[in-house]
Design an enzyme around this catalytic site. Structure first.
Site, PDB file in Angstrom:
ATOM      1  CE1 TYR A 283      -8.431   2.367 -15.983  1.00 53.79           C
ATOM      2  CE2 TYR A 283      -7.190   3.254 -17.828  1.00 53.79           C
ATOM      3  CZ  TYR A 283      -7.931   3.445 -16.678  1.00 53.79           C
ATOM      4  OH  TYR A 283      -8.178   4.719 -16.227  1.00 53.79           O
TER       5      TYR A 283
ATOM      6  CG  ASP B  23      -6.146   8.030 -12.691  1.00 52.37           C
ATOM      7  OD1 ASP B  23      -7.336   7.876 -12.363  1.00 52.37           O
ATOM      8  OD2 ASP B  23      -5.660   7.526 -13.712  1.00 52.37           O
TER       9      ASP B  23
ATOM     10  CG  HIS C  45     -10.351  11.718 -11.429  1.00 51.71           C
ATOM     11  ND1 HIS C  45     -10.044  10.697 -10.560  1.00 51.71           N
ATOM     12  CD2 HIS C  45      -9.522  11.564 -12.496  1.00 51.71           C
ATOM     13  CE1 HIS C  45      -9.086   9.951 -11.081  1.00 51.71           C
ATOM     14  NE2 HIS C  45      -8.746  10.453 -12.252  1.00 51.71           N
TER      15      HIS C  45
END
Length: 320
Positions: A239, A101, A297
């Site tokens: 982010y 990730d 994921h």
């Protein structure tokens, strides 16, 4: 298995919590969102038993590691500097670096920005993607076409924090789900990162049901306790630096020279296997791409045996 030891090191202006076990050539594991060092527990055990020194930090903003308040403290350059400083503090010259990730971005960028520190690199779910000619959030807005893109939702400071910290256990249950039981081809029909029409919050898209089977209740409690203590702001700031990191990378080479392994997950709804196609252009020494069937994921936690086997095969010539 060797006991997992915990320590703090000073790196790049912050105190970083580091878990490690085993002896031998160092293998550094970088986690994603919303995770922590514990996400690598299965890999740490396997690496130590195979004769490697497994090292898994809580990265900047997570777990027991410091979380600077400033958003611009979370650019890729700073995150890479954290890893390099950690290696220096531990007396390590070179390592194998593994990332999942967001940790995959850190792994690839450490191989790119700190070449002398990285012997080999492994991406799990996250492929190496060359620099886009377009600012990332502009590209996402174009792809979202007015829909709900979770990364764009995360951009406004405070909004996602309020939603996710209202009930940490409920939020993490929403994230930590088993993969959807649909044909993988159906996943490809939606735009990555876009979860339905605009409006509402992230948890409106996540069912409130028991956590995935890949976690025991005790495992899940480890994450809940950690995020109740740290909150989500540090991780969300990664982010919020996506455009800053893009700006900083102007003029930077887009070529990974070290031997590399790519592990993809058949049912990851965001980091999809097809995203790794064509990586050889930018990673000429990509030795192998391994598809983990049935995995969503959380690949290293969902399918640890498959992930461990792929990593150890890639590192087989480096064993003691």
């Amino acid at each position: 298995m060797s006991e997992i030891k915990h320590a703090f090191v000073r790196t790049n202006g912050i105190n970083m919590h580091v878990a490690e076990t085993g002896e031998g050539f160092p293998v550094v594991f970088c986690h994603g969102f919303p995770e922590m060092w514990y996400s690598w527990r299965h890999q740490m055990k396997a690496m130590a038993e195979a004769g490697f020194r497994a090292i898994a930090p809580d990265q900047r903003g997570y777990g027991e590691t410091e979380a600077p308040a400033a958003i611009d403290a979370y650019t890729q350059r700073k995150l890479v500097a954290d890893i390099v400083g950690m290696l220096d503090a531990l007396g390590i010259g070179k390592c194998v670096i593994v990332g999942h990730d967001w940790g995959g971005m850190v792994a690839w960028n450490t191989a790119l920005m700190a070449r002398d520190s990285v012997e080999r690199v492994i991406g799990i779910n996250t492929p190496f993607i060359p620099r886009s000619p377009v600012k990332p959030t502009d590209a996402m807005r174009a792809m979202a076409a007015g829909g709900f893109h979770y990364i764009l939702y995360f951009q406004t400071p405070g909004v996602a924090e309020v939603e996710l910290e209202r009930d940490v256990a409920r939020s993490l249950r929403g994230f930590y789900q088993d993969p959807p039981e649909i044909d993988p081809s159906e996943i490809r029909k939606s735009v990555p990162g876009v979860f339905g029409p605009a409006g509402g919050g992230l948890l409106d898209r996540f069912a409130d049901r028991p956590h995935g089977k890949f976690l025991t209740d005790a495992d899940f409690d480890v994450f809940v306790r950690a995020f109740k203590k740290s909150g989500f702001r540090g991780g969300l700031n990664w982010y919020r630096c996506i455009d800053r990191s893009w700006e900083e990378s102007a003029g930077q080479t887009d070529r990974i020279e070290q031997p590399a392994l790519m592990i993809t997950a058949e049912r990851d709804v965001v980091l999809r296997p097809e995203m790794a196609e064509g990586m050889k252009t930018w990673v000429p020494n990509l030795r192998k791409t391994v598809l983990v069937k049935g995995s969503g994921h959380w690949t290293q936690q969902e399918k640890p045996a498959e992930v461990n086997a792929a990593i150890l095969d890639f590192l087989s010539d480096m064993k003691k």
